[in-house]
Design an enzyme around this catalytic site. Sequence first.
Site, mmCIF file in Angstrom:
data_model
loop_
_atom_site.group_PDB
_atom_site.id
_atom_site.type_symbol
_atom_site.label_atom_id
_atom_site.label_comp_id
_atom_site.label_asym_id
_atom_site.label_seq_id
_atom_site.Cartn_x
_atom_site.Cartn_y
_atom_site.Cartn_z
ATOM 1 N N HIS A 244 16.437 28.973 80.902
ATOM 2 C CA HIS A 244 15.602 30.173 81.055
ATOM 3 C C HIS A 244 15.640 30.630 82.506
ATOM 4 C CE1 HIS A 244 12.156 32.882 80.720
ATOM 5 N NE2 HIS A 244 12.341 32.797 79.417
ATOM 6 N N HIS B 294 19.513 36.628 75.074
ATOM 7 C CA HIS B 294 18.085 37.015 75.002
ATOM 8 C C HIS B 294 17.569 36.712 73.595
ATOM 9 C CE1 HIS B 294 14.411 39.010 75.955
ATOM 10 N NE2 HIS B 294 14.793 40.254 75.967
ATOM 11 N N ASP C 125 13.411 30.157 71.760
ATOM 12 C CA ASP C 125 14.335 30.395 70.630
ATOM 13 C C ASP C 125 14.846 29.111 70.004
ATOM 14 O OD1 ASP C 125 15.383 33.100 72.594
ATOM 15 O OD2 ASP C 125 14.394 33.267 70.651
HETATM 16 C C1 SDX Z 1 14.773 34.593 75.806
HETATM 17 O O1 SDX Z 1 13.487 36.461 80.190
HETATM 18 C C2 SDX Z 1 12.718 36.102 79.242
HETATM 19 O O2 SDX Z 1 11.537 35.970 79.402
HETATM 20 C C3 SDX Z 1 13.409 35.932 77.890
HETATM 21 C C4 SDX Z 1 12.553 35.355 76.774
HETATM 22 C C5 SDX Z 1 11.448 36.312 76.385
HETATM 23 O O3 SDX Z 1 10.454 35.854 75.815
HETATM 24 O O4 SDX Z 1 11.661 37.548 76.560
HETATM 25 O O5 SDX Z 1 11.997 34.139 77.176
HETATM 26 C C6 SDX Z 1 13.400 35.119 75.504
HETATM 27 O O6 SDX Z 1 15.669 35.373 75.946
HETATM 28 C C7 SDX Z 1 14.969 33.118 76.003
HETATM 29 C C8 SDX Z 1 16.422 32.756 76.408
HETATM 30 C C9 SDX Z 1 17.301 32.733 75.148
HETATM 31 N N1 SDX Z 1 18.720 32.529 75.516
HETATM 32 C C10 SDX Z 1 19.380 31.411 75.245
HETATM 33 O O7 SDX Z 1 18.861 30.400 74.786
HETATM 34 C C11 SDX Z 1 20.875 31.473 75.539
HETATM 35 C C12 SDX Z 1 21.302 30.212 76.304
HETATM 36 N N2 SDX Z 1 20.711 30.234 77.643
HETATM 37 C C13 SDX Z 1 21.523 30.789 78.708
HETATM 38 O O8 SDX Z 1 22.428 31.780 78.390
HETATM 39 C C14 SDX Z 1 20.741 30.968 80.003
HETATM 40 O O9 SDX Z 1 20.034 29.818 80.206
HETATM 41 C C15 SDX Z 1 19.812 32.154 80.147
HETATM 42 C C16 SDX Z 1 20.483 33.426 79.826
HETATM 43 C C17 SDX Z 1 18.619 31.992 79.272
HETATM 44 C C18 SDX Z 1 19.353 32.190 81.608
HETATM 45 O O10 SDX Z 1 20.442 32.538 82.376
HETATM 46 P P1 SDX Z 1 20.368 32.518 83.984
HETATM 47 O O11 SDX Z 1 18.968 32.441 84.464
HETATM 48 O O12 SDX Z 1 21.221 33.638 84.478
HETATM 49 O O13 SDX Z 1 20.976 31.136 84.329
HETATM 50 P P2 SDX Z 1 22.516 30.871 84.591
HETATM 51 O O14 SDX Z 1 23.299 31.453 83.476
HETATM 52 O O15 SDX Z 1 22.834 31.293 85.979
HETATM 53 O O16 SDX Z 1 22.600 29.267 84.475
HETATM 54 C C19 SDX Z 1 22.343 28.450 85.617
HETATM 55 C C20 SDX Z 1 23.236 27.234 85.394
HETATM 56 C C21 SDX Z 1 24.718 27.599 85.188
HETATM 57 O O17 SDX Z 1 25.478 26.488 85.582
HETATM 58 P P3 SDX Z 1 26.104 26.434 87.113
HETATM 59 O O18 SDX Z 1 26.901 27.719 87.289
HETATM 60 O O19 SDX Z 1 24.893 26.363 88.028
HETATM 61 O O20 SDX Z 1 26.977 25.187 87.136
HETATM 62 O O21 SDX Z 1 22.848 26.567 84.178
HETATM 63 C C22 SDX Z 1 23.921 26.633 83.244
HETATM 64 C C23 SDX Z 1 24.851 27.720 83.704
HETATM 65 O O22 SDX Z 1 26.182 27.467 83.281
HETATM 66 N N3 SDX Z 1 23.316 26.952 81.939
HETATM 67 C C24 SDX Z 1 23.663 26.406 80.791
HETATM 68 C C25 SDX Z 1 22.781 26.964 79.842
HETATM 69 N N4 SDX Z 1 21.952 27.815 80.437
HETATM 70 C C26 SDX Z 1 22.280 27.814 81.737
HETATM 71 N N5 SDX Z 1 24.620 25.491 80.462
HETATM 72 C C27 SDX Z 1 24.690 25.142 79.165
HETATM 73 N N6 SDX Z 1 23.879 25.632 78.190
HETATM 74 C C28 SDX Z 1 22.914 26.543 78.488
HETATM 75 N N7 SDX Z 1 22.114 27.004 77.557
#
Ligand code: SDX
Length: 432
Positions: A308, A267, A367
């Site tokens: 996201h 997050h 971010d």
């Molecule tokens: C914020 O919710 C909000 O509105 C948050 C926010 C706000 O203003 O409040 O926008 C602020 O928190 C932005 C997000 C910041 N976080 C990051 O940048 C951390 C990296 N991102 C991930 O951890 C992830 O993308 C999330 C947590 C942001 C979203 O997670 P989800 O929706 O649960 O997605 P997921 O983990 O299920 O991913 C789906 C697929 C997976 O692969 P498969 O299992 O389908 O093969 O995408 C992959 C994940 O492994 N994946 C990534 C990735 N993000 C998702 N692979 C590599 N790098 C990444 N960053």
Amino acid sequence: MVEKTVTLTDKSTGKSVELPVKDGVLGPSAVDITTLYAQTGMFTFDPGFVSTASCNSAITFIDGDEGILLYRGYPIEQLAEKASFLEVAYLLLYGDLPDQAQLDNFKGLISRHTMINETLKTFFDGFRYDAHPMAIMVGVVGSLSAFYHDSLDIHNPRHREISAHRLIAKMPTIAAACFKHNVGEPFMYPRNDLGYCGNFLHMLFATPCEDYEPDPLAEKALNLLFILHADHEQNASTSTVRLAGSSGANPFACVASGIASLWGPAHGGANEAVLAMLEEIGDVSNIDKYIAKAKDKDDAFRLMGFGHRVYKNYDPRAKIIRQVCHQVLDHLRSTSRHPMFELALRLEEIALQDEYFVERKLYPNVDFYSGIIYRALGIPTNMFTVMFAIARTAGWVSHWMEMIADPQHRISRPRQLYIGEKRRDFVPLNER
Ligand code: SDX
């Protein structure tokens, strides 16, 4: 008008239930399942709340497919370009943009709440000098409820409003104090002659030894970043504030719970993790290796600042920050070379050509670029999530106010799918 419904049929029993469908003003409709358990004895199952609307809200609208973000109906692009952060905080809190008199009054109210109780300053002495500022902030914000007995009746609208103003006003003061504690410098008192962002820069970087005037472009960059981070619908930290507030907990404790949730690297903690990641990558020549690591299911590494839950298109906030990066960096840095920004741009370019990211619709989020500007402003990496918390406090208190003011609101208490042991009898120690 015919009520919209959906029918759920249990094929094993042939029994069906009809559930009403609620339409919002914008965005997806929602199946109202409030009577589902009573009618079927079954729960819905939605870990991570991917398909769950937890509440009604009129504050922020996101269209993840189109990359649209509206605060009370106003597009983020217009607010970012034309508004001040306090205008946006007023908009989120009260639902409309203030006129001049309302804005002047609001600025006056906020500036008169910027100081923290002198005894609260002793709390900082309890932390090691190198304590993470988010750890200090969680503790200090939670302790604010120990000082404001005069405004903790959450059923009194005036108390709610004063608490909201106090939190918006005091977060920059507390954040700057966290930084000063880390660097061993004296805390600086707020200056009410400065604007919200200028005052924060003053409390952060001024010292008693010499005059300090905030750089107007630095103020402008902060104003933009605070607006972009102010709210984002039912994200994890806002949902945490709502859940904590649903039990009737005081707003200071609720916001402290939001700060705790925001700290997570999935997050708000991602902005700090992005800079650490860029430093680890170090050079464009290493990008392919780290893209491969991000795609490797056996490797915990993720491309921080990418992906996201809602945006399956470019995060409109990331687009705006990337646009101003160059302008801010050119102004704040004497050189025209900005290696960290150039590395980030190249990393984005390569990732967005890679099938793995394209297929999963993983784009830069808010971010990814924000930390590059914070660093150029001289703000240390461990303060990046604190910056996010300052801005998001406007959203947190707005959602808290909206929830408490809703006469239908009740305590949030999700259920579960139990997958543990069936009933069994205690085994005496000598028989185990
Ligand atoms: C914020 O919710 C909000 O509105 C948050 C926010 C706000 O203003 O409040 O926008 C602020 O928190 C932005 C997000 C910041 N976080 C990051 O940048 C951390 C990296 N991102 C991930 O951890 C992830 O993308 C999330 C947590 C942001 C979203 O997670 P989800 O929706 O649960 O997605 P997921 O983990 O299920 O991913 C789906 C697929 C997976 O692969 P498969 O299992 O389908 O093969 O995408 C992959 C994940 O492994 N994946 C990534 C990735 N993000 C998702 N692979 C590599 N790098 C990444 N960053």
